[in-house]
Design a protein around this motif. Structure first.
Motif, mmCIF file in Angstrom:
data_model
loop_
_atom_site.group_PDB
_atom_site.id
_atom_site.type_symbol
_atom_site.label_atom_id
_atom_site.label_comp_id
_atom_site.label_asym_id
_atom_site.label_seq_id
_atom_site.Cartn_x
_atom_site.Cartn_y
_atom_site.Cartn_z
ATOM 1 N N GLU A 1 64.227 111.652 69.099
ATOM 2 C CA GLU A 1 64.516 110.064 68.882
ATOM 3 C C GLU A 1 66.028 109.808 69.725
ATOM 4 O O GLU A 1 65.867 108.754 69.983
ATOM 5 C CB GLU A 1 64.650 110.034 67.383
ATOM 6 N N VAL A 2 66.846 110.800 69.565
ATOM 7 C CA VAL A 2 68.118 110.227 70.327
ATOM 8 C C VAL A 2 68.562 111.022 71.620
ATOM 9 O O VAL A 2 69.542 110.551 72.205
ATOM 10 C CB VAL A 2 69.278 110.469 69.378
ATOM 11 N N ARG A 3 67.935 111.822 72.227
ATOM 12 C CA ARG A 3 68.132 112.645 73.366
ATOM 13 C C ARG A 3 67.016 112.438 74.363
ATOM 14 O O ARG A 3 66.477 113.227 74.714
ATOM 15 C CB ARG A 3 68.435 114.345 73.144
ATOM 16 N N HIS A 4 67.011 111.401 75.029
ATOM 17 C CA HIS A 4 65.962 110.854 76.067
ATOM 18 C C HIS A 4 65.961 111.696 77.300
ATOM 19 O O HIS A 4 65.272 111.648 77.989
ATOM 20 C CB HIS A 4 65.717 109.339 76.019
ATOM 21 N N ASP A 5 67.222 112.061 77.628
ATOM 22 C CA ASP A 5 67.497 112.674 79.023
ATOM 23 C C ASP A 5 67.049 114.044 78.777
ATOM 24 O O ASP A 5 66.949 114.956 79.827
ATOM 25 C CB ASP A 5 68.776 112.574 79.533
ATOM 26 N N ASP A 6 66.876 114.624 77.672
ATOM 27 C CA ASP A 6 66.412 116.212 77.254
ATOM 28 C C ASP A 6 65.005 116.116 76.742
ATOM 29 O O ASP A 6 64.731 115.585 75.810
ATOM 30 C CB ASP A 6 67.614 116.495 76.475
ATOM 31 N N ILE A 7 64.223 116.762 77.753
ATOM 32 C CA ILE A 7 62.873 116.909 77.288
ATOM 33 C C ILE A 7 62.602 117.915 76.458
ATOM 34 O O ILE A 7 61.468 117.806 75.650
ATOM 35 C CB ILE A 7 62.060 116.796 78.563
ATOM 36 N N CYS A 8 63.527 119.084 76.113
ATOM 37 C CA CYS A 8 63.000 120.248 75.204
ATOM 38 C C CYS A 8 64.032 120.387 74.195
ATOM 39 O O CYS A 8 65.167 120.441 74.627
ATOM 40 C CB CYS A 8 62.836 121.556 76.495
ATOM 41 N N ALA A 9 63.456 120.767 73.196
ATOM 42 C CA ALA A 9 64.232 121.332 72.015
ATOM 43 C C ALA A 9 63.733 122.541 71.618
ATOM 44 O O ALA A 9 62.220 122.839 71.444
ATOM 45 C CB ALA A 9 64.322 120.439 70.828
ATOM 46 N N LEU A 10 64.593 123.877 71.527
ATOM 47 C CA LEU A 10 64.050 125.025 71.222
ATOM 48 C C LEU A 10 64.745 125.541 69.967
ATOM 49 O O LEU A 10 65.963 125.423 69.931
ATOM 50 C CB LEU A 10 64.430 125.999 72.414
ATOM 51 N N HIS A 11 64.043 125.873 68.822
ATOM 52 C CA HIS A 11 64.674 126.106 67.619
ATOM 53 C C HIS A 11 64.119 127.730 67.166
ATOM 54 O O HIS A 11 62.863 127.844 67.434
ATOM 55 C CB HIS A 11 64.252 125.196 66.589
ATOM 56 N N VAL A 12 64.941 128.482 66.962
ATOM 57 C CA VAL A 12 64.897 129.833 66.386
ATOM 58 C C VAL A 12 65.369 130.320 65.017
ATOM 59 O O VAL A 12 66.404 129.650 64.685
ATOM 60 C CB VAL A 12 65.045 130.942 67.482
ATOM 61 N N HIS A 13 64.809 131.238 64.611
ATOM 62 C CA HIS A 13 65.432 131.961 63.109
ATOM 63 C C HIS A 13 65.738 133.391 63.628
ATOM 64 O O HIS A 13 65.285 134.056 62.581
ATOM 65 C CB HIS A 13 64.242 131.822 62.127
ATOM 66 N N THR A 14 66.244 133.816 64.588
ATOM 67 C CA THR A 14 66.607 134.969 64.858
ATOM 68 C C THR A 14 67.741 135.632 63.976
ATOM 69 O O THR A 14 68.562 134.895 63.672
ATOM 70 C CB THR A 14 67.008 135.457 66.425
ATOM 71 N N ASN A 15 67.630 136.960 63.617
ATOM 72 C CA ASN A 15 68.664 137.536 62.719
ATOM 73 C C ASN A 15 70.073 137.252 63.389
ATOM 74 O O ASN A 15 70.998 137.026 62.514
ATOM 75 C CB ASN A 15 68.401 139.125 62.616
ATOM 76 N N GLU A 16 70.133 137.437 64.550
ATOM 77 C CA GLU A 16 71.508 137.375 65.146
ATOM 78 C C GLU A 16 72.256 135.897 65.104
ATOM 79 O O GLU A 16 73.411 135.669 64.904
ATOM 80 C CB GLU A 16 71.507 137.808 66.730
ATOM 81 N N THR A 17 71.412 135.067 65.303
ATOM 82 C CA THR A 17 71.949 133.475 65.354
ATOM 83 C C THR A 17 71.969 133.170 63.791
ATOM 84 O O THR A 17 72.955 132.255 63.460
ATOM 85 C CB THR A 17 70.799 132.478 65.907
ATOM 86 N N ILE A 18 71.177 133.492 62.730
ATOM 87 C CA ILE A 18 71.456 133.242 61.528
ATOM 88 C C ILE A 18 72.613 133.782 61.152
ATOM 89 O O ILE A 18 73.569 133.347 60.197
ATOM 90 C CB ILE A 18 70.378 133.649 60.773
ATOM 91 N N ALA A 19 73.076 135.223 61.651
ATOM 92 C CA ALA A 19 74.207 135.816 60.992
ATOM 93 C C ALA A 19 75.521 135.245 61.307
ATOM 94 O O ALA A 19 76.341 135.069 60.634
ATOM 95 C CB ALA A 19 73.959 137.237 61.500
#
Length: 256
Positions: free
Chosen positions: A102-120
């Motif tokens: 809705e707010v990032r019109h210049d960015d076409i891609c959003a990538l979301h993960v639940h990896t152990n390292e990023t959660i930690a």
């Protein structure tokens, strides 16, 4: 057996949309190849340039089952565009993606993960620390969003948008990570850098030795340095074609 419906949209959508579909399907396959997927959960979404339509994975498919044709086209509210589409999407999972698109019109891609390292690392009060070159890239454009439970509350969208601002990296406390990109390749390379940064941080901390932190002045200047290294181009533009070739060698069915 639970067969996946076979679709072929190659000659039924514009050339531009088809290319976005191929790149997005490749990105899903890369997450599986890197071990960043989470059964059927988490999402990568991409806006079709020049439209308000977004492509996202069908809910219930494993990432190694994603193809260019079985990606689902939706509007910003999560409504499926194609009446004949046999798939549905995960409304809870789309809350984060609808907020950022809705707010990032210049960015076409959003990538979301639940990896152990990023959660930690997201679950540590200090968050990401300047311990590696990978962390410098992320820290130059880092944001945080506090955990509010499952992402089903529309009221959370505004807070997430405010927390993200113009940043390309986000650690979602107790939850995972989000990266943005002007291309699908950019978003993937941003997540690669963030994931490696989190991995290195956990390994450094596990040694029990006193860490050496890079100074803030280095972090502040890293964007300009990165542009020099990449001849003014982003890491996604340089690395992405090689990543797509890797997916083709592994299983070319993603481009169907």
């Amino acid at each position: 057996m639970y067969p996946v419906p076979k679709l072929n949209l190659k000659n039924k959508v514009s050339a531009q949309e088809w290319q976005i579909r191929v790149d997005l399907a490749a990105c899903y396959r890369l997450l599986h190849m890197h071990g960043w997927d989470d059964l059927i959960h988490t999402h990568i979404s991409a806006r079709i340039p020049g439209t308000e339509h977004i492509l996202i994975n069908a809910f219930g498919l494993a990432f190694e089952e994603i193809t260019a044709s079985n990606l689902v086209k939706i509007d910003i509210n999560g409504k499926v565009i194609d009446a004949d589409c046999p798939f549905e999407i995960n409304p809870a999972g789309f809350t984060i993606h609808s907020a950022v698109h809705e707010v990032r019109h210049d960015d076409i891609c959003a990538l979301h993960v639940h990896t152990n390292e990023t959660i930690a690392v997201a679950s540590a009060e200090e968050g990401l620390l300047p311990l590696s070159q990978y962390s410098m890239f992320a820290l130059a454009s880092m944001s945080y969003h506090d955990y509010e439970g499952l992402a089903v509350n529309a009221d959370e969208k505004l807070r997430l948008q405010q927390d993200l601002g113009t940043k390309n990296f986000m650690l979602l406390r107790n939850h995972g990570a989000l990266t943005m990109g002007k291309t699908i390749g950019d978003a993937f390379m941003h997540m690669y850098d963030l994931t490696r940064a989190c991995q290195v941080q956990l390994q450094v901390m596990a040694t029990g030795m006193k860490p050496v932190y890079a100074p803030q002045s280095i972090i502040d200047g890293i964007k300009a340095q990165a542009n020099i290294v990449h001849d003014g181009e982003t890491g996604g533009q340089k690395a992405w074609p090689a990543m797509v070739r890797r997916v083709y060698r592994n299983d070319p069915s993603f481009a169907e």
